[in-house]
Design an enzyme around this catalytic site. Structure first.
Site, short mmCIF file in Angstrom:
data_model
loop_
_atom_site.label_atom_id
_atom_site.label_comp_id
_atom_site.label_asym_id
_atom_site.label_seq_id
_atom_site.Cartn_x
_atom_site.Cartn_y
_atom_site.Cartn_z
N ALA A 9 28.58 -118.07 100.52
CA ALA A 9 29.76 -118.38 100.95
C ALA A 9 31.09 -117.86 100.15
CB ALA A 9 30.01 -119.90 100.94
N CYS A 10 32.12 -117.57 100.72
CA CYS A 10 33.30 -117.10 100.09
C CYS A 10 33.79 -118.31 98.97
CB CYS A 10 34.53 -117.15 101.14
SG CYS A 10 36.00 -117.72 100.76
N PRO A 11 34.29 -117.64 97.74
CA PRO A 11 34.50 -116.30 97.51
C PRO A 11 33.22 -115.51 96.78
CG PRO A 11 35.12 -117.53 95.69
CD PRO A 11 34.45 -118.62 96.72
N ASN A 68 29.80 -112.58 105.35
CA ASN A 68 30.88 -113.81 105.56
C ASN A 68 32.09 -112.94 106.12
OD1 ASN A 68 33.48 -115.09 104.37
ND2 ASN A 68 31.82 -116.30 103.46
N ARG A 125 43.56 -116.73 95.76
CA ARG A 125 44.20 -118.07 95.86
C ARG A 125 44.00 -118.81 94.65
NH1 ARG A 125 40.47 -117.38 100.24
NH2 ARG A 125 38.76 -118.25 98.92
#
Ligand SMILES: Cc1cc2nc3c(=O)[nH]c(=O)nc-3n(C[C@H](O)[C@H](O)[C@H](O)COP(=O)(O)OP(=O)(O)OC[C@H]3O[C@@H](n4cnc5c(N)ncnc54)[C@H](O)[C@@H]3O)c2cc1C
Lengths: 78, 381
Positions: free
Chosen positions: A16-18, A43, B196
């Site tokens: 999954a991100c990141p 992804n 982010r």
């Protein structure tokens, strides 16, 4: 199909991100200048993350391949 | 024949599992059909979340330590020893103490995370951390003597333990310095490796405006490449250089080497099925907590839930029934947003987090949880 021969391949499929971007950054960190790292990711977020980071860090995104269930990103270390 | 369950690592995941199994398998243990061994390389169990409070003088390192003997059920054999080799074909382990080989029928790896600051030149000398007991104590001295200048908190790599903790540190530092009348003289900068302020987009969206409101400078896409302790600068792979007076980092993490040597996964993390927690590369091996590569945060709450799943699965296997319990990615985190307010998030593989509005009540809930933790580790909560 690209005929580029990567110096290293990072398989981040399923992450999954990141995760995929961090895996790529890790591989680039230990690569030498001019080497090409291939990232395998399924992804969707990687489609924007990888080009954005490559540009920020001054590395070159040489190619993006779309395969059936994942993308392959070829990034050359500056 | 006695079935031998061996758990390597007596941190959160390993201890909760040992107690869970002792409870679940009581009849089999009493009848001598099952034996459980917990191997840990320290006689104490260490509760790491306490370290966040040590630099601010609110907790002592000893508040995070208890002898394993006091926490783990008497029916579990505790062995204070360091496992040095895993042979999953022969189903046995080698260890540092004693010259016997440890044979297992079921192996659970709960060896957690280690810090590898040496991956970044200059980091070990120039940086401070609160991700180790000694680091937290040293940082306390530095933080107490900081009256002006620039405090930089740099998240060097992910995955790392407790993804909320870097945010918590800057929020707490901001509030703590304000309370002491020093905030005007200390600039705070937070750096994060991606675009982010947090890996999870929902938490990042929530945290960013709080940082703006509180004048915490942010540098995203900052992957530390080197630290110059003399010049007091940290430089990123992206070409940004920051000056610091006090550098606090979340150092790069890895699992333990023996996992990679055993062919169970890269960087010391075990490749597992993210629902069953079974190792991909070997039979009769589970991994849980930080060491299990599931993509969820490295958090104590995760280790706790996963221990319940592995406990149920092992009990079923030992009783010759199909194992049906699965892990759904459940994660709970309290996030301190100052010295007397906190938020809370809960999420799983399917449901994204939605941070609760910060409140004093949630702060007290976090502190209460920290106290009640010892009941969790005992398997009572
Ligand atoms: C500052 C900080 C704050 C945190 N705050 C929170 C929080 O608020 N909430 C939360 O949920 N989580 C938090 N965490 C994360 C949490 O502490 C960890 O995710 C959790 O401890 C993981 O549990 P574990 O059982 O996987 O590993 P650990 O608890 O780290 O235990 C691993 C054990 O294995 C032992 N070991 C390792 N290798 C061997 C070997 N070869 N032989 C024998 N023994 C071995 C180690 O010594 C250790 O005792 C925080 C962490 C830190 C650092």
């Amino acid at each position: 199909m690209t005929d580029m021969e990567p110096d290293e391949t990072v398989d981040a499929r399923g992450a999954a991100c990141p995760g995929p971007l961090m895996d790529l950054i890790g591989a680039i960190r230990s690569a030498d200048s001019g080497e090409v790292v291939r990232l395998l990711s399924d992804n969707e977020q990687s489609l924007s993350d990888v080009p954005e980071w490559a540009e920020e860090a001054g590395n070159e995104l040489r190619a993006v391949e779309e395969l059936d269930d994942h993308h392959e990103f070829y990034v050359e270390k500056a | 024949m006695t079935e031998h369950v061996v758990i390597v690592g007596g941190g959160t995941g390993g201890s909760v599992l040992a107690n869970d199994l002792a409870d679940r398998l009581e009849p089999e243990l009493d009848a001598g059909d099952v034996r459980i061994t917990l191997i840990n390389d320290d006689a104490d169990h260490v509760y790491k979340p306490v370290w966040l409070y040590v630099p601010f003088g609110q907790r002592e390192p000893d508040d995070g330590r208890r002898p394993l003997e006091d926490l783990v059920d008497d029916r579990v054999d505790i062995r204070i020893d360091r496992v040095t080799e895993i042979d999953t074909d022969a189903e046995r382990l080698e260890s540092m103490e004693g010259d016997d080989t440890i044979e297992y029928d079921h192996l659970v790896l709960a060896t957690g995370s280690t810090l590898v600051p040496e991956e970044i030149p200059g980091l070990a000398d120039g940086g401070h951390d609160y991700y180790s007991e000694s680091g937290a104590v040293d940082l306390r001295d530095e933080l107490l003597s900081l009256t002006e200048g620039r405090l930089v908190l740099s998240v060097v790599g992910t995955p790392h333990m407790c993804p909320a903790a870097p945010l918590e540190f800057v929020f707490m530092a901001d509030d703590w310095l304000r309370e002491r009348g020093l905030r005007e003289d200390v600039e705070i900068t937070y750096t994060y490796p991606i675009q982010r302020v947090h890996g999870n987009p929902h938490i990042a969206e929530w945290a960013r405006p709080i940082m703006e409101e509180r004048d915490i400078d942010v540098e995203t896409f900052f992957n530390a490449e080197s630290v110059d302790p003399e010049a007091e600068t940290i430089t990123s792979m992206e070409g940004t250089e920051l000056d610091y007076d006090l550098l606090v980092t979340i150092p790069p993490h890895a699992g333990v080497d023996l996992i990679e040597e055993a062919g169970l996964g890269d960087d010391g993390w075990v490749d597992v099925d993210k629902h069953t927690l079974e190792a991909e590369a070997a039979e009769n091996v589970y991994a849980l907590g930080d060491t299990a590569d599931t993509g969820v945060p490295n958090a104590g709450s995760v280790a706790h839930y996963q221990a319940g799943v592995v406990g149920q699965r092992l009990a079923s296997e030992i009783r010759g029934r199909p194992a049906t319990a699965t892990y759904d990615g459940k994660t709970l985190c309290f996030i301190e947003t100052g010295m007397d307010a906190a938020s809370f998030v809960e999420f799983d593989y399917e449901t994204p987090p939605a941070p609760a509005p910060p409140s004093e009540k949630l702060h007290w809930s976090k502190l209460a949880y920290n106290e009640a933790y010892w009941l969790t580790a005992r398997g009572l909560l």
